[in-house]
Design a protein around this motif. Structure first.
Motif, mmCIF file in Angstrom:
data_model
loop_
_atom_site.group_PDB
_atom_site.id
_atom_site.type_symbol
_atom_site.label_atom_id
_atom_site.label_comp_id
_atom_site.label_asym_id
_atom_site.label_seq_id
_atom_site.Cartn_x
_atom_site.Cartn_y
_atom_site.Cartn_z
ATOM 1 N N GLU A 78 15.087 5.463 -44.139
ATOM 2 C CA GLU A 78 16.190 4.568 -44.506
ATOM 3 C C GLU A 78 17.536 5.244 -44.257
ATOM 4 N N PHE A 79 17.615 6.531 -44.549
ATOM 5 C CA PHE A 79 18.860 7.283 -44.345
ATOM 6 C C PHE A 79 19.204 7.349 -42.855
ATOM 7 N N LEU A 80 18.212 7.651 -42.003
ATOM 8 C CA LEU A 80 18.463 7.730 -40.567
ATOM 9 C C LEU A 80 18.820 6.363 -39.993
ATOM 10 N N ASP A 81 18.232 5.315 -40.553
ATOM 11 C CA ASP A 81 18.586 3.958 -40.142
ATOM 12 C C ASP A 81 20.056 3.694 -40.438
ATOM 13 N N GLN A 82 20.496 4.085 -41.619
ATOM 14 C CA GLN A 82 21.892 3.892 -42.005
ATOM 15 C C GLN A 82 22.832 4.722 -41.134
ATOM 16 N N ARG A 83 22.328 5.866 -40.664
ATOM 17 C CA ARG A 83 23.145 6.741 -39.813
ATOM 18 C C ARG A 83 23.167 6.273 -38.358
ATOM 19 N N GLY A 84 22.352 5.254 -38.053
ATOM 20 C CA GLY A 84 22.394 4.653 -36.719
ATOM 21 C C GLY A 84 21.445 5.232 -35.703
ATOM 22 N N LEU A 85 20.468 6.056 -36.126
ATOM 23 C CA LEU A 85 19.504 6.594 -35.165
ATOM 24 C C LEU A 85 18.446 5.545 -34.864
ATOM 25 N N MET A 86 18.075 5.427 -33.598
ATOM 26 C CA MET A 86 17.053 4.450 -33.242
ATOM 27 C C MET A 86 15.715 4.837 -33.879
ATOM 28 N N LYS A 87 14.888 3.831 -34.094
ATOM 29 C CA LYS A 87 13.662 3.999 -34.861
ATOM 30 C C LYS A 87 12.735 5.039 -34.248
ATOM 31 N N GLN A 88 12.768 5.177 -32.920
ATOM 32 C CA GLN A 88 11.886 6.131 -32.246
ATOM 33 C C GLN A 88 12.137 7.571 -32.673
ATOM 34 N N LYS A 89 13.297 7.837 -33.292
ATOM 35 C CA LYS A 89 13.624 9.191 -33.728
ATOM 36 C C LYS A 89 13.292 9.440 -35.208
ATOM 37 N N TRP A 90 12.861 8.402 -35.896
ATOM 38 C CA TRP A 90 12.537 8.580 -37.314
ATOM 39 C C TRP A 90 11.213 9.330 -37.442
ATOM 40 N N PRO A 91 11.113 10.246 -38.409
ATOM 41 C CA PRO A 91 9.845 10.962 -38.609
ATOM 42 C C PRO A 91 8.715 10.019 -39.027
ATOM 43 N N TYR A 123 18.239 2.093 -27.075
ATOM 44 C CA TYR A 123 19.370 2.809 -27.660
ATOM 45 C C TYR A 123 20.184 1.875 -28.560
ATOM 46 N N ARG A 124 20.660 2.440 -29.658
ATOM 47 C CA ARG A 124 21.576 1.727 -30.518
ATOM 48 C C ARG A 124 23.002 2.202 -30.222
ATOM 49 N N GLN A 125 23.952 1.690 -30.999
ATOM 50 C CA GLN A 125 25.349 1.854 -30.619
ATOM 51 C C GLN A 125 25.760 3.305 -30.415
ATOM 52 N N ARG A 126 25.336 4.205 -31.301
ATOM 53 C CA ARG A 126 25.781 5.595 -31.177
ATOM 54 C C ARG A 126 25.235 6.240 -29.904
ATOM 55 N N GLU A 127 23.964 5.931 -29.544
ATOM 56 C CA GLU A 127 23.401 6.506 -28.323
ATOM 57 C C GLU A 127 24.026 5.878 -27.076
ATOM 58 N N VAL A 128 24.314 4.577 -27.163
ATOM 59 C CA VAL A 128 24.982 3.909 -26.041
ATOM 60 C C VAL A 128 26.362 4.512 -25.829
ATOM 61 N N GLN A 129 27.080 4.720 -26.912
ATOM 62 C CA GLN A 129 28.429 5.273 -26.795
ATOM 63 C C GLN A 129 28.404 6.669 -26.171
ATOM 64 N N ALA A 130 27.448 7.502 -26.582
ATOM 65 C CA ALA A 130 27.348 8.840 -26.001
ATOM 66 C C ALA A 130 27.089 8.762 -24.505
#
Length: 494
Positions: free
Chosen positions: A450-463, A88-95
């Motif tokens: 690249e957009f999802l990376d900038q939005r903070g989604l972990m790589k496992q969620k990238w298409p 998890y990255r910061q946004r998922e950890v925070q949730a």
């Protein structure tokens, strides 16, 4: 039957103190007695850093021995622990922290960058285990706990991507561990060696550690899986039982095939075990043919780990075409719509959000899993599909809604549907389907990631795949007909 996890550990330390329990990849072995001693010392270390009874303690650590010792230390105290996947990255950890209402977050140098603002943080030193060894003996363990108190919070994806907080007790986790151990015959082998190659913060982490204590076997802790090195690592440590997910089986199979050898790369291996995603019969057959071992698969979820488990004594047909029988203490039934329902000793006492829990339970108290399936005459269960709109990629639940909501903010995307597609390596891959926008160029897969990376989604969620279409098929209610869409796009990719 031992009541709590701490009692299970201490009983094992008293009866077989010199047996190995935790093995690091560098070869260091901690005995059962050493783990019991270090986990007790860690309760004082935690208290010195402000951890008090009644707190909810979240932690985010890779699968190393220090994480296992910390988890067992918290299991000695009157705290609630909330393990957070180290992916998890910061946004998922925070949730996760917000849902658990965590009082403190424990990290190490590999996860400290994921820390969201506003939460007290305790960072484990690199030499955490050495620090614990220097703490004087005869540690008085603070706090008491009942095996039926909900001292564990795990997180599972919801239909909107917001995780649910799933409560567990020592009793529910130990029920799963005992059933798993019994069905697989763990410990029956003279020199059994297992592994934890998946995130230890997954609910399987504590269940597997409990299995090791029950069966009397050591486990190799693998904080980072390197596909190229993995077979050698498992062979070096003479591992007999390993696994995690369908993707893990595929990884080892690919290594075996790439080697060009007829002899197994892991000579001591006697079976692959795991769950988290469907395992096709074809993969069962390939593993048996090329690796010479069976896949002994299981069906479970965060709400109820190890619901049904194949048995080491099952026939090849039973192992390849079912997920085994319900473990002792668990009951499974098929509802009127074909949905799998269950109750039993391994079932969570409920979500943190009582309203969420009421929506997934029947009037007579059975849990509705969201999965479809049927029971065979021999008592084994077959999973035929999911009612939930989730993508299971390498055993992890991924919410299409969450990804869709993020992609709709992209300047080149007006409409998008995210679906799962069958994939031999991952179980399912994430596929983003974008409707072509008149007057604008098409977005590329690289731009999406690249957009999802900038939005903070972990790589496992990238298409892993992007498809651009002119129109979406719609249901009578005007929603995207995802099943029909999946059939339409089978084939071409970008």
């Amino acid at each position: 039957m031992t009541g709590t996890i701490a009692e299970l550990l201490d009983d094992a330390a008293a009866t077989r103190p010199g047996d190995g329990l935790l093995i690091d990849v560098d070869g260091r072995v901690l005995t059962v007695a050493e783990v019991a001693r270090l986990s007790a010392a860690a309760t004082r270390w935690l208290a010195d850093r402000g951890v008090r009874p009644g707190m909810t303690v979240a932690w985010q650590l890779p699968s190393h021995s220090a994480a296992a010792v910390l988890m067992l230390a918290l299991a000695r105290t009157a705290t609630v622990q909330a393990p957070v996947l180290h992916l998890y990255r910061q946004r998922e950890v925070q949730a996760a922290l917000e849902i658990a209402t965590a009082d403190v977050l424990i990290v190490d140098e590999s996860t400290v960058a994921n820390t969201p603002p506003g939460i007290p943080v305790v960072e484990l030193p690199d030499d955490f285990l050495e620090v614990l060894q220097r703490i004087p003996g005869d540690i008085a363990v603070a706090g008491t706990r009942s095996p039926d108190d909900a001292h564990w919070i795990y997180f599972t994806s919801g239909s909107t991507g917001q995780p649910k907080g799933v409560r567990h007790t020592d009793a529910t986790l130990l029920a799963a561990a005992r059933g798993f151990t019994a069905h697989l015959g763990l410990g029956d082998h003279a020199r059994e060696v297992g592994t934890i190659t998946f995130p230890i913060a997954h609910i399987g982490g504590m269940v597997y550690l409990a299995c090791a204590l029950i069966a009397g076997l050591p486990v190799l802790m693998v904080p980072k899986v390197d596909a190229a090195r993995l077979p050698h690592l498992l062979a070096e440590h003479r591992v007999t039982v390993t696994g995690g997910s369908t993707a893990f089986y595929q990884m080892l199979l690919s290594a075996q095939l790439a080697s060009g050898q007829s002899e197994p790369l892991i000579p001591t291996l006697r079976m692959l075990i795991g769950g988290g995603a469907p395992c096709p019969p074809e993969l069962h057959q390939k593993v048996r043919t090329h690796m010479g071992v069976p896949v002994v698969h299981a069906y479970g979820m965060t709400e109820a780990p190890m619901i049904c488990v194949s048995e080491a004594t099952d026939t090849t047909e039973q192992q390849s075409h079912s997920c085994g029988r319900p473990i002792p203490g668990t009951s499974v039934r098929i509802g009127a719509t074909g949905e799998i329902e269950l109750c039993g000793a391994n079932l969570t006492p409920g979500y943190l959000d009582a309203e969420q829990w009421s929506k997934v339970t029947t009037p007579d108290g059975w849990f509705r899993t969201g999965d479809r399936g049927h029971l065979r005459p021999d008592g084994r269960i077959v999973i035929t599909g999911r009612i939930k709109d989730l993508i299971i990629r390498k055993g992890e639940n991924i919410s299409p809604d969450e990804i869709e909501n993020e992609l709709l903010a992209h300047p080149l995307i007006d409409e998008v549907a995210v679906i799962g597609q069958p994939d031999a390596e991952r179980g399912e891959m994430v596929c983003a389907v974008v409707r072509r926008s008149p007057g604008r160029r098409e977005v590329t897969l690289g731009e999406v990631c690249e957009f999802l990376d900038q939005r903070g989604l972990m790589k496992q969620k990238w298409p892993e795949r992007l498809v651009v279409v002119d129109e979406f098929p719609l249901t009578g209610l005007g929603k995207v007909a995802k099943n029909e869409l999946a059939e339409q796009i089978t084939g071409g990719s970008r």
